[in-house]
Motif scaffolding. Structure first.
Motif, PDB file in Angstrom:
ATOM      1  N   LEU A  26       0.830  -1.208   0.000  1.00 28.45           N
ATOM      2  CA  LEU A  26       0.000   0.000   0.000  1.00 28.45           C
ATOM      3  C   LEU A  26       0.863   1.255   0.000  1.00 28.45           C
ATOM      4  CD1 LEU A  26      -2.851  -1.027   2.463  1.00 28.45           C
ATOM      5  CD2 LEU A  26      -2.911  -0.950  -0.038  1.00 28.45           C
ATOM      6  N   TRP A  27       1.996   1.208   0.706  1.00 33.31           N
ATOM      7  CA  TRP A  27       2.904   2.366   0.699  1.00 33.31           C
ATOM      8  C   TRP A  27       3.329   2.674  -0.724  1.00 33.31           C
ATOM      9  CZ3 TRP A  27       6.695   0.005   4.812  1.00 33.31           C
ATOM     10  CH2 TRP A  27       6.049  -0.095   6.043  1.00 33.31           C
ATOM     11  N   PHE A  28       3.768   1.639  -1.437  1.00 33.36           N
ATOM     12  CA  PHE A  28       4.297   1.842  -2.789  1.00 33.36           C
ATOM     13  C   PHE A  28       3.192   2.126  -3.804  1.00 33.36           C
ATOM     14  CE2 PHE A  28       7.675  -0.752  -0.735  1.00 33.36           C
ATOM     15  CZ  PHE A  28       8.623   0.266  -0.691  1.00 33.36           C
ATOM     16  N   LYS A  29       2.033   1.550  -3.605  1.00 30.68           N
ATOM     17  CA  LYS A  29       0.902   1.804  -4.499  1.00 30.68           C
ATOM     18  C   LYS A  29       0.507   3.282  -4.478  1.00 30.68           C
ATOM     19  CE  LYS A  29      -3.844   0.354  -5.351  1.00 30.68           C
ATOM     20  NZ  LYS A  29      -4.962  -0.456  -4.879  1.00 30.68           N
ATOM     21  N   ASN A  30       0.668   3.937  -3.346  1.00 26.46           N
ATOM     22  CA  ASN A  30       0.281   5.340  -3.176  1.00 26.46           C
ATOM     23  C   ASN A  30       1.462   6.301  -3.231  1.00 26.46           C
ATOM     24  OD1 ASN A  30      -2.759   5.325  -2.458  1.00 26.46           O
ATOM     25  ND2 ASN A  30      -1.884   3.611  -1.332  1.00 26.46           N
ATOM     26  N   ALA A  31       2.643   5.783  -3.526  1.00 24.24           N
ATOM     27  CA  ALA A  31       3.874   6.573  -3.462  1.00 24.24           C
ATOM     28  C   ALA A  31       3.924   7.730  -4.446  1.00 24.24           C
ATOM     29  CB  ALA A  31       5.086   5.668  -3.663  1.00 24.24           C
ATOM     30  N   GLU A  32       3.263   7.598  -5.582  1.00 25.20           N
ATOM     31  CA  GLU A  32       3.294   8.687  -6.561  1.00 25.20           C
ATOM     32  C   GLU A  32       2.770   9.983  -5.943  1.00 25.20           C
ATOM     33  OE1 GLU A  32       1.260   9.928 -10.798  1.00 25.20           O
ATOM     34  OE2 GLU A  32       1.500   7.802 -10.366  1.00 25.20           O
TER      35      GLU A  32
END
Length: 176
Positions: A26-32
């Motif tokens: 979830l961290w990386f999915k929303n990182a943008e």
């Protein structure tokens, strides 16, 4: 001794239970979006929410009134206060004629005292009010504010946020 054995036998401890999800996907999915908030210099310092009289602190009363932004509520522990901080809630303040960082953040104390207040906000203040701190990120771009709040909530899943924005529950389909 297993910590769970202590907690399960101690009702007083159980009422302070907070469930945290640490999900790297979830961290990386929303990182943008969340990466736009990574510059530490653009965030405020930690600000104690309440003063010794359990009223909104002077620092909170003096938050910016001419912008919106993202704000975070933290519970700060006393054992290692320099690093014992638990992100409890992510919120946003739109930049409008009637809403600002100051007005939005200040509104939580009166809400926490209402019988009809949001259950999780009431609980947050009931058990941790003396330990609540905030940090904020200023912005006048309401679309940016909405995107960042949503991405942070989806990435972190703070225990006192109740709504996952932008997720809709589909209408039930009859099975038979």
């Amino acid at each position: 001794m297993d910590i769970n054995a202590f907690v399960e036998k101690n009702d007083e401890t159980k009422k302070y239970d907070c469930l945290y999800y640490l999900h790297p996907d979830l961290w990386f999915k929303n990182a943008e979006v969340t990466s736009k908030l990574h510059d530490h210099e653009n965030w405020s310092d930690y600000i104690k929410y309440l003063n010794d009289d359990n009223e909104v602190s002077d620092e909170v009363k003096n938050l910016p009134n001419n912008c919106g932004g993202i704000y975070l509520f933290f519970i700060q522990g006393a054992s290692l206060p320099f690093c014992e901080r638990y992100l409890a809630y992510v919120g946003r303040a739109q930049y409008t004629q009637t809403e600002s960082l100051r007005s939005r953040v200040k509104s939580y104390l009166p809400e926490s005292r209402k019988q009809s207040g949001r259950t999780r906000i009431v609980r947050l203040f009931k058990y941790w009010k003396e330990h609540l701190y905030i940090r904020y990120y200023q912005s006048k771009d309401n679309e940016f504010i909405k995107q960042c709040e949503s991405a942070l909530i989806h990435a972190i899943l703070p225990p006192f946020n109740t709504d996952l924005t932008e997720y809709k529950i589909k209408e039930p389909i009859k099975a038979f």
